[in-house]
Motif scaffolding. Structure first.
Motif, short mmCIF file in Angstrom:
data_model
loop_
_atom_site.label_atom_id
_atom_site.label_comp_id
_atom_site.label_asym_id
_atom_site.label_seq_id
_atom_site.Cartn_x
_atom_site.Cartn_y
_atom_site.Cartn_z
N PHE A 2 0.83 -1.21 0.00
CA PHE A 2 0.00 0.00 0.00
C PHE A 2 0.86 1.26 0.00
CE2 PHE A 2 -2.32 3.34 2.22
CZ PHE A 2 -3.52 3.37 1.53
N SER A 3 1.96 1.23 0.75
CA SER A 3 2.80 2.42 0.88
C SER A 3 3.88 2.52 -0.19
CB SER A 3 3.47 2.44 2.27
OG SER A 3 4.21 1.26 2.47
N ALA A 4 4.14 1.41 -0.89
CA ALA A 4 5.22 1.39 -1.88
C ALA A 4 5.09 2.48 -2.96
CB ALA A 4 5.32 0.01 -2.52
N PRO A 5 3.90 2.73 -3.54
CA PRO A 5 3.80 3.78 -4.56
C PRO A 5 4.14 5.16 -4.02
CG PRO A 5 1.90 2.33 -4.66
CD PRO A 5 2.64 1.98 -3.41
N PHE A 6 3.84 5.43 -2.71
CA PHE A 6 4.20 6.72 -2.13
C PHE A 6 5.70 6.87 -2.05
CE2 PHE A 6 0.14 5.82 0.44
CZ PHE A 6 -0.66 6.29 -0.59
N VAL A 7 6.38 5.80 -1.63
CA VAL A 7 7.84 5.84 -1.55
C VAL A 7 8.44 6.03 -2.93
CG1 VAL A 7 9.89 4.48 -0.96
CG2 VAL A 7 7.90 4.45 0.55
N GLU A 8 7.88 5.33 -3.91
CA GLU A 8 8.40 5.44 -5.27
C GLU A 8 8.27 6.86 -5.80
OE1 GLU A 8 8.16 2.74 -9.23
OE2 GLU A 8 6.25 3.37 -8.40
N GLN A 9 7.13 7.50 -5.54
CA GLN A 9 6.93 8.86 -6.02
C GLN A 9 7.85 9.84 -5.32
OE1 GLN A 9 3.00 10.42 -5.46
NE2 GLN A 9 3.40 12.29 -6.61
N ALA A 10 7.98 9.70 -3.99
CA ALA A 10 8.81 10.62 -3.22
C ALA A 10 10.29 10.47 -3.54
CB ALA A 10 8.58 10.40 -1.73
N ALA A 11 10.72 9.23 -3.83
CA ALA A 11 12.14 8.98 -4.09
C ALA A 11 12.52 9.14 -5.56
CB ALA A 11 12.50 7.57 -3.62
N GLY A 12 11.50 9.24 -6.43
CA GLY A 12 11.79 9.39 -7.85
C GLY A 12 11.51 8.13 -8.62
N VAL A 13 10.59 8.20 -9.56
CA VAL A 13 10.20 7.02 -10.33
C VAL A 13 11.16 6.85 -11.50
CG1 VAL A 13 8.23 5.82 -11.38
CG2 VAL A 13 7.82 7.63 -9.72
N ILE A 30 12.52 4.79 14.33
CA ILE A 30 12.56 5.95 13.43
C ILE A 30 13.99 6.49 13.34
CG2 ILE A 30 11.80 8.33 13.13
CD1 ILE A 30 9.13 7.50 14.40
N GLY A 31 14.65 6.63 14.51
CA GLY A 31 16.01 7.15 14.51
C GLY A 31 16.98 6.25 13.78
N ALA A 32 16.90 4.94 14.02
CA ALA A 32 17.80 4.00 13.36
C ALA A 32 17.53 3.97 11.86
CB ALA A 32 17.63 2.61 13.95
N GLY A 33 16.24 3.98 11.47
CA GLY A 33 15.90 3.98 10.05
C GLY A 33 16.39 5.23 9.35
N TYR A 34 16.26 6.37 10.03
CA TYR A 34 16.73 7.62 9.42
C TYR A 34 18.25 7.59 9.26
CZ TYR A 34 17.99 12.49 8.77
OH TYR A 34 18.52 13.65 8.28
N ARG A 78 19.36 9.16 5.87
CA ARG A 78 20.38 10.20 5.99
C ARG A 78 21.35 10.26 4.80
NH1 ARG A 78 25.51 10.15 8.06
NH2 ARG A 78 25.20 7.94 8.50
N PRO A 79 21.84 9.12 4.30
CA PRO A 79 22.77 9.21 3.16
C PRO A 79 22.15 9.77 1.89
CG PRO A 79 22.94 7.07 4.27
CD PRO A 79 21.71 7.74 4.80
N HIS A 80 20.82 9.86 1.83
CA HIS A 80 20.16 10.30 0.60
C HIS A 80 19.43 11.62 0.78
CE1 HIS A 80 20.61 6.30 -1.40
NE2 HIS A 80 20.61 5.88 -0.15
N VAL A 81 19.65 12.32 1.90
CA VAL A 81 18.88 13.54 2.19
C VAL A 81 19.07 14.61 1.12
CG1 VAL A 81 18.74 15.50 3.76
CG2 VAL A 81 18.69 13.19 4.67
N LYS A 82 20.31 14.84 0.70
CA LYS A 82 20.57 15.90 -0.28
C LYS A 82 19.88 15.61 -1.61
CE LYS A 82 24.97 17.53 1.61
NZ LYS A 82 26.42 17.76 1.35
N ARG A 83 19.96 14.37 -2.04
CA ARG A 83 19.32 14.01 -3.31
C ARG A 83 17.80 14.13 -3.22
NH1 ARG A 83 16.93 9.82 -5.66
NH2 ARG A 83 17.22 8.44 -3.86
#
Length: 303
Positions: free
Chosen positions: A10-21, A76-80, A85-90
């Motif tokens: 259910f959440s995968a399409p949101f992640v795909e859109q936010a991260a770039g398709v 949340i902290g460990a996941g971030y 964190r390594p992809h924040v700028k992109r």
């Protein structure tokens, strides 16, 4: 917040859109979607695994939540730290591909989810009043079913207004069929495992081997979580054994400490399980590698 089989789909399409398709880094997207889909399941009282755990430990909801809640900010902290964190700028430069919107439209789009979550709280209370003989687990599950039915009606109403009824167009596709087959296989495997009595036997062997009780309390749920890939799998099969160990004379184990230790290790095993349905559908959605996804989330699981 909504307990559902293969909920990560259910959440995968949101992640795909936010991260770039763009099809890049499928393993990273899979890991992000898989990890953050599960940050509430340690204590959210609507999940079957949590309901079973509270029932086995005979613990009040508030006490269970107060003992387990700390897992969520840690997750949340460990996941971030390890995944985001390594992809924040992109991600900041990408901007999620967002175009203009409105609060009213956002509320309309979120309404089905709001209806489902509202039903999860309201329906069980109504059932308790009108059908007091019904068990807590059944009331909760009926709340899920009724809520999902109401959410579908909300979506159907919106489609009828727009003149495009496409609600069931993609019910039977290659992807959904794969999810259904996987779900059926996992549930049949869990049932056969429970009926065989292998997990209790494994627990008895661990106890007879003379290992410390604290290690047994951690190992039994971890093993059950790894084998079943379900929260209700490790709570339903290993927690009765864990409670028995806790109640043993001279164990030195207290209910809250035992719960936190057992649930944490059971959850770690579940998240690393290759038969976890959320992991399977996430990998399929992004076309990722199971080995690489598990390698990415391993540090967060370790935390």
């Amino acid at each position: 917040f909504i307990p559902m089989p293969a909920g990560a789909l259910f959440s995968a399409p949101f992640v795909e859109q936010a991260a770039g398709v763009d099809g890049s880094e499928p393993d990273w997207k899979s890991a992000v979607n898989y990890w953050f889909r599960h940050i509430w399941e340690y204590w959210w009282p609507l999940y079957p695994g949590v309901i079973v755990a509270m029932s086995v430990f005979e613990m009040e909801v508030w006490k269970f939540i107060s003992a387990e809640f700390f897992y969520t900010p840690v997750a949340i902290g460990a996941g971030y730290y390890f995944l985001v964190r390594p992809h924040v700028k992109r991600l900041a430069s990408h901007g999620g591909g967002a175009e203009g919107g409105s609060n009213r439209r956002a509320f309309t789009l979120m309404l089905p989810i709001i209806v489902v979550i509202g039903s999860l709280f309201v329906v069980p209370q109504l059932l308790a009043v009108f059908l007091p003989g019904m068990t807590l687990q059944i009331r909760k599950m009926l709340g899920v079913d009724i809520g999902l039915a109401c959410g579908i009606l909300v979506i159907l109403r919106d489609m009828l207004r727009s003149g495009k009824v496409t609600l069931f167009r993609k019910v039977l596709t290659a992807r959904t069929s794969s999810v259904l087959v996987s779900l059926t296989g996992v549930l049949v495997f869990k049932y056969l495992l429970t009926a065989s009595g292998l997990l209790p036997l494994a627990g008895e062997e661990l106890i007879r081997s003379g290992i410390p009780l604290v290690i047994a309390v951690a190992a039994l749920p971890f093993l059950a979580g790894m084998v079943t890939g379900l929260a209700v799998g490790f709570t339903g099969t290993s927690f009765p054994l864990v409670v028995g160990l806790m109640a043993a004379e001279g164990s030195g184990l207290t209910p809250l400490a035992t719960l936190v230790l057992a649930y944490g290790f059971g959850y770690a095993g579940m998240m690393l399980s290759p038969v976890h349905l959320c992991l399977i559908v996430t990998r399929d959605f992004f076309s990722g590698s199971m080995r690489k996804i598990l390698r990415r989330i391993a540090p967060a699981v370790g935390v």
